[in-house]
Design a protein around this motif. Sequence first.
Motif, mmCIF file in Angstrom:
data_model
loop_
_atom_site.group_PDB
_atom_site.id
_atom_site.type_symbol
_atom_site.label_atom_id
_atom_site.label_comp_id
_atom_site.label_asym_id
_atom_site.label_seq_id
_atom_site.Cartn_x
_atom_site.Cartn_y
_atom_site.Cartn_z
ATOM 1 N N LEU A 115 0.953 -1.251 -0.124
ATOM 2 C CA LEU A 115 0.053 0.112 0.156
ATOM 3 C C LEU A 115 0.930 1.221 0.003
ATOM 4 O O LEU A 115 2.217 1.271 0.165
ATOM 5 C CB LEU A 115 -0.931 0.018 1.154
ATOM 6 C CG LEU A 115 -1.963 -1.182 1.315
ATOM 7 C CD1 LEU A 115 -2.585 -1.076 2.739
ATOM 8 C CD2 LEU A 115 -2.836 -1.360 0.139
ATOM 9 N N ALA A 116 0.262 2.227 -0.281
ATOM 10 C CA ALA A 116 0.998 3.593 -0.220
ATOM 11 C C ALA A 116 1.022 4.034 1.233
ATOM 12 O O ALA A 116 0.684 5.173 1.433
ATOM 13 C CB ALA A 116 0.146 4.542 -0.956
ATOM 14 N N GLN A 117 1.569 3.369 1.960
ATOM 15 C CA GLN A 117 1.674 3.870 3.389
ATOM 16 C C GLN A 117 3.182 3.054 3.998
ATOM 17 O O GLN A 117 3.766 2.218 3.217
ATOM 18 C CB GLN A 117 0.693 2.910 4.395
ATOM 19 C CG GLN A 117 -0.811 3.472 3.739
ATOM 20 C CD GLN A 117 -1.673 2.760 4.594
ATOM 21 O OE1 GLN A 117 -1.593 2.292 5.768
ATOM 22 N NE2 GLN A 117 -2.905 2.489 4.136
ATOM 23 N N SER A 118 3.553 3.457 5.122
ATOM 24 C CA SER A 118 4.418 2.658 5.759
ATOM 25 C C SER A 118 4.043 1.569 6.531
ATOM 26 O O SER A 118 3.005 1.574 7.432
ATOM 27 C CB SER A 118 5.261 3.716 6.848
ATOM 28 O OG SER A 118 5.703 4.918 6.091
ATOM 29 N N GLY A 119 4.602 0.518 6.251
ATOM 30 C CA GLY A 119 4.390 -0.835 6.970
ATOM 31 C C GLY A 119 5.332 -1.750 7.359
ATOM 32 O O GLY A 119 6.803 -1.356 7.164
ATOM 33 N N LEU A 165 1.730 -8.568 5.318
ATOM 34 C CA LEU A 165 2.127 -7.226 5.307
ATOM 35 C C LEU A 165 1.094 -6.547 6.571
ATOM 36 O O LEU A 165 0.136 -7.202 6.859
ATOM 37 C CB LEU A 165 1.405 -6.504 4.098
ATOM 38 C CG LEU A 165 2.252 -6.995 2.685
ATOM 39 C CD1 LEU A 165 1.361 -6.148 1.759
ATOM 40 C CD2 LEU A 165 3.498 -6.274 2.669
ATOM 41 N N VAL A 166 1.924 -5.542 7.212
ATOM 42 C CA VAL A 166 1.025 -5.222 8.476
ATOM 43 C C VAL A 166 1.231 -3.581 8.210
ATOM 44 O O VAL A 166 2.282 -2.908 8.190
ATOM 45 C CB VAL A 166 1.806 -5.362 9.845
ATOM 46 C CG1 VAL A 166 1.342 -4.931 10.908
ATOM 47 C CG2 VAL A 166 1.796 -6.999 10.140
ATOM 48 N N TYR A 167 0.045 -2.966 8.265
ATOM 49 C CA TYR A 167 -0.273 -1.597 8.020
ATOM 50 C C TYR A 167 -1.123 -1.145 9.503
ATOM 51 O O TYR A 167 -2.386 -1.321 9.435
ATOM 52 C CB TYR A 167 -0.746 -1.132 6.718
ATOM 53 C CG TYR A 167 -0.049 -1.471 5.789
ATOM 54 C CD1 TYR A 167 1.183 -0.586 5.053
ATOM 55 C CD2 TYR A 167 -0.165 -2.471 4.848
ATOM 56 C CE1 TYR A 167 1.871 -0.799 4.115
ATOM 57 C CE2 TYR A 167 0.767 -2.801 3.656
ATOM 58 C CZ TYR A 167 1.676 -1.846 3.360
ATOM 59 O OH TYR A 167 2.334 -1.889 2.386
#
Length: 200
Positions: A115-119, A165-167
């Motif tokens: 995703l377009a996030q930090s994870g 994946l963890v967000y």
Amino acid sequence: MTGLDKIVDQILAEAKTQAQTILADAESEAKNIRSEADAQAERSTQSIQKNAEKEAKNLEQRMHSANDLYRRTQTLAAKQEIIAKVIDQAYEKVCSMDAAAYFGMLEKWIEKYALAQSGEIYFSDADLKAMPNGFENRIQAAAQKAGGTLKLSETGKNIDNGFILVYGGIEENCTVRAIFDANREQMQDTVHALLYGKEA
């Protein structure tokens, strides 16, 4: 013969004639009743026979329909079993890929599911040990394509393969089994088309 005897004889003769007429009428009526009864019996027999023939045809059609439904159900079950086996074989093949092909596949999955996030990304202990040199950089490059970043966890997860994946505390299961399960319907359609074409 006296006058009284004559009268009696005449009455008897008339009574006899009347009795014969009544008897003849009764016999005629009985004959008509028998004829009508015979005709009614014949009509009833024909009606029963027609109904029996119609019922026999209906029963035969129902039997054909039931047999056809059973055949189609069994054929469908056999096809589904074959398709399931093909998908299971594909799963086993993916699980037994050589390291280069396996990690190349995981890199593509990271690009797809990041995703377009930090994870953070988690692998199994076995995959952490088998991870090729420079793969962490490839993870970062794949995450950047999605507009985010991923930190590689040094702690292994209790999974067979793939990754998690963890967000923001929310986990996305990207194990091979989870990916196969999520895409099973599409894979079934694809395998069906390959094996059977446009056949219903």
